[in-house]
Design a protein around this motif. Sequence first.
Motif, short mmCIF file in Angstrom:
data_model
loop_
_atom_site.label_atom_id
_atom_site.label_comp_id
_atom_site.label_asym_id
_atom_site.label_seq_id
_atom_site.Cartn_x
_atom_site.Cartn_y
_atom_site.Cartn_z
N TRP A 230 0.80 -1.22 0.00
CA TRP A 230 0.00 0.00 0.00
C TRP A 230 0.84 1.27 0.00
O TRP A 230 0.50 2.22 -0.73
N PRO A 231 1.94 1.35 0.76
CA PRO A 231 2.80 2.53 0.62
C PRO A 231 3.32 2.71 -0.81
O PRO A 231 3.39 3.82 -1.32
N LEU A 232 3.65 1.59 -1.46
CA LEU A 232 4.14 1.65 -2.83
C LEU A 232 3.05 2.09 -3.79
O LEU A 232 3.27 2.92 -4.67
N VAL A 233 1.84 1.55 -3.62
CA VAL A 233 0.71 1.95 -4.47
C VAL A 233 0.42 3.44 -4.30
O VAL A 233 0.22 4.16 -5.27
N ASN A 234 0.38 3.90 -3.06
CA ASN A 234 0.12 5.32 -2.80
C ASN A 234 1.15 6.20 -3.48
O ASN A 234 0.82 7.25 -4.05
N LEU A 235 2.39 5.78 -3.44
CA LEU A 235 3.46 6.55 -4.06
C LEU A 235 3.30 6.59 -5.57
O LEU A 235 3.38 7.66 -6.19
N LEU A 236 3.03 5.45 -6.19
CA LEU A 236 2.90 5.38 -7.65
C LEU A 236 1.68 6.16 -8.13
O LEU A 236 1.72 6.79 -9.20
N GLU A 237 0.59 6.12 -7.37
CA GLU A 237 -0.62 6.84 -7.77
C GLU A 237 -0.48 8.34 -7.55
O GLU A 237 -1.06 9.14 -8.29
N GLU A 238 0.26 8.73 -6.53
CA GLU A 238 0.35 10.14 -6.15
C GLU A 238 1.20 10.95 -7.12
O GLU A 238 0.91 12.10 -7.42
#
Length: 224
Positions: A78-86
Amino acid sequence: MTFCITTEMPDVRTCTIRGEHLISCDGLEYRWSGSTWEDGAWERTGRACRGCQPREAIHGFLCGPCWHDVDDAENAYWPLVNLLEEHDKLVSRDNGGIRTGMSAGIPLPATMVALDELQSFRRAHPGDTLAWVADYHGAADAVHFARAVKGAMRSFPAAEGETKITRTRCPRCEGLTLIWKPPRFKSDMVSVKCMDPVCGFELDQTSFEMVSHEEVHRVPSTQA
């Protein structure tokens, strides 16, 4: 005995026990040359076999090391997903931690491709990791997922952690002790902190870039 799902995955190295060998082992190491069982063959690597006895599955269809890899990947997901989406572009920095031009950024399609790959392996995720790996196909997806998370974190350095800044001094103590701390969640901001425990000065990205700019263009004073 059920073996780790990797024994059934031609595109993934089988999890084996170091120093333990199958009865059929001839002392040489072999690898499957294809990505499926239909498009390859067993080939010698030219190295001695260091162990070819497959590991037993103890968490669903996963051995202990594979389970730990999947568990770690779940925690990082989830931290990685948040980073990629942001971020449509992840900031590319030089060795001093200073932002470079947009042309040096990682383009949006690269982040989206990585995100799509991660999500593709989780489409059948039931919401419980143990239940996921207890399913034959789910376990294979979980192994691919763990590998994809590791690959994404290698590809996008901003997701990997803190970076020591080597060119800009701390505005308070003037030491080369600044650490760049990238965002991990959508609500996080980039921060730069002095790691000298006596100082501990902290500033945001905008303030840091102003300090870096001033230091680069600083004219040394003339000594009397």
